[in-house]
Design an enzyme around this catalytic site. Sequence first.
Site, mmCIF file in Angstrom:
data_model
loop_
_atom_site.group_PDB
_atom_site.id
_atom_site.type_symbol
_atom_site.label_atom_id
_atom_site.label_comp_id
_atom_site.label_asym_id
_atom_site.label_seq_id
_atom_site.Cartn_x
_atom_site.Cartn_y
_atom_site.Cartn_z
ATOM 1 N N TYR A 143 108.122 8.568 41.044
ATOM 2 C CA TYR A 143 106.755 8.584 41.578
ATOM 3 C C TYR A 143 105.744 8.678 40.423
ATOM 4 O O TYR A 143 104.774 7.916 40.358
ATOM 5 C CB TYR A 143 106.630 9.788 42.521
ATOM 6 C CG TYR A 143 105.259 10.074 43.073
ATOM 7 C CD1 TYR A 143 104.553 9.117 43.800
ATOM 8 C CD2 TYR A 143 104.670 11.331 42.888
ATOM 9 C CE1 TYR A 143 103.295 9.411 44.327
ATOM 10 C CE2 TYR A 143 103.423 11.627 43.424
ATOM 11 C CZ TYR A 143 102.735 10.663 44.134
ATOM 12 O OH TYR A 143 101.507 10.954 44.658
ATOM 13 N N LYS A 147 102.898 6.064 39.099
ATOM 14 C CA LYS A 147 101.478 6.443 39.071
ATOM 15 C C LYS A 147 100.879 6.214 37.675
ATOM 16 O O LYS A 147 99.732 5.787 37.559
ATOM 17 C CB LYS A 147 101.292 7.900 39.526
ATOM 18 C CG LYS A 147 101.451 8.073 41.039
ATOM 19 C CD LYS A 147 100.360 7.321 41.785
ATOM 20 C CE LYS A 147 100.577 7.202 43.265
ATOM 21 N NZ LYS A 147 99.654 6.285 43.944
HETATM 22 C C1 AKB Z 1 103.717 15.175 45.847
HETATM 23 O O1 AKB Z 1 104.005 16.370 45.914
HETATM 24 O O2 AKB Z 1 104.531 14.292 45.550
HETATM 25 C C2 AKB Z 1 102.282 14.786 46.095
HETATM 26 C C3 AKB Z 1 101.479 14.697 44.856
HETATM 27 C C4 AKB Z 1 101.176 15.911 44.066
HETATM 28 O O3 AKB Z 1 101.065 13.634 44.468
HETATM 29 N N1 AKB Z 1 101.684 15.702 47.020
#
Ligand code: AKB
Length: 316
Positions: A143, A147
């Site tokens: 993730y 990003k």
């Molecule tokens: C997550 O915990 O993955 C999200 C974020 C902090 O982007 N809430």
Amino acid sequence: MKKILIIGAVGQIGSELTLKMREIYGNDNVVASTRKTEPTQKIKESGPFEFFDVMDKQRFNEVCEKYKIDYIINMAAILSAVGEKNPMLAWDVNMNGLINVLELAREKNMKQVLIPSSIAVFGPETPQVNTPQETILRPTTMYGVTKVAGELLGDYYVRRFGLDVRGLRYPGIISHETLPGGGTTDYAVAIYYEAIKEKKYTCFVKEDTRLPMMYMPDCLKSTIDLFEADFNKLKHHSDFNVGAMSFSVAEMADSIRKYIPDFEISYEPDFRQAIADSWPDSVDDSAAREEWGWSPDYDLDAMTKDMLEQLEKKLK
Ligand code: AKB
């Protein structure tokens, strides 16, 4: 009048952002969309709604043509915890979806694209306290990798094509309308639900885990303030740090005990502990404050009071 498409409009933030933006910009001017999750009646009845997969560029284009879209807010993303269970899904949705959004916006000369980023861009080598705007971005989750790449791509489209791309690094977002799905900071929402339902909660990160957090009204405010900001005053584009509050799980439990004195908490850390440990405690958001006037309204106790009052009505 702006014609706005919100992709991912049934998620935790998208569902509330859609209703708030319909209030501000007019119901017919804010098109909500999602891939397949059924929207709430409120979203379906208050304005236009379309099912489509952002990966299907032809259908995406048809929706933009149909409503003459000139602003896109892309809230669709696979978050950190689900992303670690299925990294390729996270890559696919977060990157291939994003490039379609940017390309379509470029091809159609759209006026603005807003793509949220996250504190997940940071990693264990980043300074943890008051994390600077400009710092080491070496995340350890898929993730986070997507990003960071999203922020770089957004800034590339600004520089290379003159497209107006904006983004902010959301901390953990706490809300009572729609549950978050698949993030590491989800405990900060679940704790309130369980406090009302069971007066106890078993947390999947340790008591001294401290992360930057924000209450939904501030999340909506930050998103809409950035959306409205004067492009000519922006020195940054896709990567604004936005802070509101920072607390440990033990401090959350203490705040809840001011209203529910017999609330109990226990801890069973799982794989999400390592993700939380790789993120900052707090962020320096002076660029957002200087460039577009960011200032949050809620602290921990004000949020706890409101969350518990709202959930009391919703769950009882
Ligand atoms: C997550 O915990 O993955 C999200 C974020 C902090 O982007 N809430």
